[in-house]
Design a protein around this motif. Structure first.
Motif, mmCIF file in Angstrom:
data_model
loop_
_atom_site.group_PDB
_atom_site.id
_atom_site.type_symbol
_atom_site.label_atom_id
_atom_site.label_comp_id
_atom_site.label_asym_id
_atom_site.label_seq_id
_atom_site.Cartn_x
_atom_site.Cartn_y
_atom_site.Cartn_z
ATOM 1 N N ASP A 51 -28.249 -70.280 -43.877
ATOM 2 C CA ASP A 51 -29.123 -70.186 -42.725
ATOM 3 C C ASP A 51 -28.232 -69.673 -41.582
ATOM 4 O O ASP A 51 -27.154 -70.231 -41.351
ATOM 5 C CB ASP A 51 -29.672 -71.574 -42.415
ATOM 6 C CG ASP A 51 -30.816 -71.578 -41.438
ATOM 7 O OD1 ASP A 51 -31.690 -70.698 -41.539
ATOM 8 O OD2 ASP A 51 -30.851 -72.480 -40.580
ATOM 9 N N THR A 52 -28.663 -68.611 -40.915
ATOM 10 C CA THR A 52 -27.792 -67.974 -39.929
ATOM 11 C C THR A 52 -28.561 -67.675 -38.655
ATOM 12 O O THR A 52 -29.530 -66.911 -38.667
ATOM 13 C CB THR A 52 -27.196 -66.665 -40.507
ATOM 14 O OG1 THR A 52 -26.503 -66.980 -41.724
ATOM 15 C CG2 THR A 52 -26.242 -66.017 -39.534
ATOM 16 N N HIS A 53 -28.113 -68.284 -37.568
ATOM 17 C CA HIS A 53 -28.757 -68.081 -36.274
ATOM 18 C C HIS A 53 -27.749 -67.569 -35.244
ATOM 19 O O HIS A 53 -26.543 -67.703 -35.420
ATOM 20 C CB HIS A 53 -29.380 -69.386 -35.768
ATOM 21 C CG HIS A 53 -30.413 -69.931 -36.700
ATOM 22 N ND1 HIS A 53 -31.599 -69.281 -36.953
ATOM 23 C CD2 HIS A 53 -30.428 -71.054 -37.458
ATOM 24 C CE1 HIS A 53 -32.312 -69.980 -37.817
ATOM 25 N NE2 HIS A 53 -31.616 -71.060 -38.151
ATOM 26 N N ALA A 54 -28.286 -66.999 -34.174
ATOM 27 C CA ALA A 54 -27.468 -66.507 -33.061
ATOM 28 C C ALA A 54 -27.507 -67.519 -31.917
ATOM 29 O O ALA A 54 -28.245 -68.517 -31.962
ATOM 30 C CB ALA A 54 -27.995 -65.151 -32.589
ATOM 31 N N GLU A 55 -26.745 -67.234 -30.894
ATOM 32 C CA GLU A 55 -26.676 -68.126 -29.726
ATOM 33 C C GLU A 55 -28.042 -68.306 -29.054
ATOM 34 O O GLU A 55 -28.293 -69.320 -28.422
ATOM 35 C CB GLU A 55 -25.675 -67.576 -28.700
ATOM 36 C CG GLU A 55 -24.230 -67.573 -29.189
ATOM 37 C CD GLU A 55 -23.622 -68.963 -29.295
ATOM 38 O OE1 GLU A 55 -24.065 -69.890 -28.587
ATOM 39 O OE2 GLU A 55 -22.694 -69.123 -30.107
ATOM 40 N N ASN A 56 -28.926 -67.325 -29.207
ATOM 41 C CA ASN A 56 -30.244 -67.393 -28.560
ATOM 42 C C ASN A 56 -31.277 -68.119 -29.424
ATOM 43 O O ASN A 56 -32.483 -67.957 -29.230
ATOM 44 C CB ASN A 56 -30.742 -65.991 -28.222
ATOM 45 C CG ASN A 56 -31.138 -65.202 -29.460
ATOM 46 O OD1 ASN A 56 -30.679 -65.485 -30.573
ATOM 47 N ND2 ASN A 56 -31.979 -64.210 -29.269
ATOM 48 N N TYR A 57 -30.844 -68.936 -30.355
ATOM 49 C CA TYR A 57 -31.744 -69.626 -31.285
ATOM 50 C C TYR A 57 -32.943 -70.271 -30.597
ATOM 51 O O TYR A 57 -34.074 -70.144 -31.056
ATOM 52 C CB TYR A 57 -30.966 -70.676 -32.091
ATOM 53 C CG TYR A 57 -31.865 -71.556 -32.919
ATOM 54 C CD1 TYR A 57 -32.433 -71.083 -34.094
ATOM 55 C CD2 TYR A 57 -32.191 -72.850 -32.523
ATOM 56 C CE1 TYR A 57 -33.286 -71.865 -34.850
ATOM 57 C CE2 TYR A 57 -33.035 -73.650 -33.263
ATOM 58 C CZ TYR A 57 -33.579 -73.154 -34.427
ATOM 59 O OH TYR A 57 -34.436 -73.926 -35.169
ATOM 60 N N GLN A 61 -38.909 -68.031 -32.327
ATOM 61 C CA GLN A 61 -40.077 -68.824 -32.709
ATOM 62 C C GLN A 61 -39.637 -70.102 -33.419
ATOM 63 O O GLN A 61 -40.137 -71.189 -33.129
ATOM 64 C CB GLN A 61 -41.001 -68.017 -33.613
ATOM 65 C CG GLN A 61 -42.240 -68.788 -34.012
ATOM 66 C CD GLN A 61 -43.216 -67.974 -34.828
ATOM 67 O OE1 GLN A 61 -43.231 -66.757 -34.774
ATOM 68 N NE2 GLN A 61 -44.042 -68.637 -35.589
ATOM 69 N N GLU A 62 -38.678 -69.977 -34.335
ATOM 70 C CA GLU A 62 -38.194 -71.172 -35.027
ATOM 71 C C GLU A 62 -37.584 -72.156 -34.027
ATOM 72 O O GLU A 62 -37.829 -73.352 -34.100
ATOM 73 C CB GLU A 62 -37.156 -70.809 -36.096
ATOM 74 C CG GLU A 62 -36.629 -72.029 -36.836
ATOM 75 C CD GLU A 62 -35.549 -71.736 -37.852
ATOM 76 O OE1 GLU A 62 -34.725 -72.648 -38.104
ATOM 77 O OE2 GLU A 62 -35.506 -70.627 -38.411
ATOM 78 N N GLY A 63 -36.792 -71.654 -33.097
ATOM 79 C CA GLY A 63 -36.143 -72.504 -32.105
ATOM 80 C C GLY A 63 -37.124 -73.219 -31.200
ATOM 81 O O GLY A 63 -36.873 -74.342 -30.757
ATOM 82 N N LYS A 64 -38.249 -72.579 -30.931
ATOM 83 C CA LYS A 64 -39.274 -73.218 -30.103
ATOM 84 C C LYS A 64 -39.993 -74.320 -30.874
ATOM 85 O O LYS A 64 -40.449 -75.291 -30.287
ATOM 86 C CB LYS A 64 -40.271 -72.176 -29.601
ATOM 87 C CG LYS A 64 -39.631 -71.243 -28.577
ATOM 88 C CD LYS A 64 -40.555 -70.125 -28.173
ATOM 89 C CE LYS A 64 -39.816 -69.181 -27.229
ATOM 90 N NZ LYS A 64 -40.552 -67.957 -26.997
ATOM 91 N N ASN A 65 -40.102 -74.159 -32.200
ATOM 92 C CA ASN A 65 -40.763 -75.161 -33.034
ATOM 93 C C ASN A 65 -39.813 -76.237 -33.541
ATOM 94 O O ASN A 65 -40.245 -77.338 -33.861
ATOM 95 C CB ASN A 65 -41.464 -74.482 -34.213
ATOM 96 C CG ASN A 65 -42.683 -73.724 -33.767
ATOM 97 O OD1 ASN A 65 -43.637 -74.321 -33.279
ATOM 98 N ND2 ASN A 65 -42.662 -72.418 -33.892
ATOM 99 N N LEU A 66 -38.539 -75.895 -33.651
ATOM 100 C CA LEU A 66 -37.506 -76.840 -34.061
ATOM 101 C C LEU A 66 -36.354 -76.706 -33.065
ATOM 102 O O LEU A 66 -35.381 -75.996 -33.313
ATOM 103 C CB LEU A 66 -37.018 -76.556 -35.488
ATOM 104 C CG LEU A 66 -35.874 -77.423 -36.006
ATOM 105 C CD1 LEU A 66 -36.283 -78.884 -36.117
ATOM 106 C CD2 LEU A 66 -35.374 -76.906 -37.352
ATOM 107 N N PRO A 67 -36.489 -77.340 -31.905
ATOM 108 C CA PRO A 67 -35.498 -77.134 -30.840
ATOM 109 C C PRO A 67 -34.184 -77.898 -31.049
ATOM 110 O O PRO A 67 -33.764 -78.708 -30.216
ATOM 111 C CB PRO A 67 -36.240 -77.594 -29.584
ATOM 112 C CG PRO A 67 -37.204 -78.619 -30.080
ATOM 113 C CD PRO A 67 -37.603 -78.191 -31.472
ATOM 114 N N VAL A 68 -33.568 -77.649 -32.184
ATOM 115 C CA VAL A 68 -32.268 -78.240 -32.505
ATOM 116 C C VAL A 68 -31.357 -77.077 -32.901
ATOM 117 O O VAL A 68 -31.546 -76.468 -33.953
ATOM 118 C CB VAL A 68 -32.369 -79.257 -33.668
ATOM 119 C CG1 VAL A 68 -30.987 -79.821 -34.006
ATOM 120 C CG2 VAL A 68 -33.356 -80.373 -33.341
#
Length: 176
Positions: A51-57, A61-68
């Protein structure tokens, strides 16, 4: 039979970190033993996903639904757990994925008669990738070792296994 073993998202953040669970920690010894045996027997090609995310996670959309914030590329949480990282040298590929399902996996897995999934989270990334593969290749055997998977909760783990079974994925438990 040509077989692939896909180890899904066994990263520090999902085992020991911000989204870690005791269930993920409990499957780890079984999963290490399974991967070790596959390497020794040369029983399957191994593919790891990350699973690979950037600093702007948090802006996604995922970050807004799973704000971790988790699995930000090049952080300790993003790395494959040490117990399994040593096996990446034997892997056919290590696939970074930006979403639950990897759009790259189907092309990598096309040649195999059977693809087995293990890892976390059963109810998010394991199910996403298993069903994505089943959609691309309906005649390919897609299996899941339930004893080497963990969900967000035990209940959602079982729900995901049942859903995959209904979609003709072979669900088994290495402990059986």
């Amino acid at each position: 039979m040509a077989k692939a073993l896909v180890v899904v998202d066994m990263q520090n953040d999902f085992v020991y970190g911000v989204l870690g669970t005791k269930e993920a920690q409990e499957i780890l010894p079984r999963l290490v033993k399974k991967v070790e045996q596959v390497v020794l027997d040369k029983a399957a090609d191994i593919i790891f996903t990350q699973d690979t995310h950037a600093e702007n996670y948090l802006e996604t959309q995922e970050g807004k639904n799973l704000p971790v914030v988790h699995c930000v590329k090049k952080t300790e949480g993003w790395e494959i757990v040490p117990e399994l990282a040593k096996f990446t040298q034997y892997a056919k590929a290590v696939v970074e994925k930006k979403a639950f399902g990897s759009t790259r996996l189907p092309s990598l897995l096309k040649p195999y008669e059977e693809v087995e999934f293990v890892g976390v989270c059963t109810d998010i990334c394991v199910i996403s990738n298993a069903l994505l593969l089943k959609a691309f290749y309906p005649e390919q055997v897609v299996s899941v070792d339930a004893a080497c998977c963990a969900g967000v909760t035990p209940e959602s783990h079982l729900n995901a296994l049942n859903a995959m079974k209904m979609c003709q994925c072979k669900i088994y438990n290495a402990g059986d």
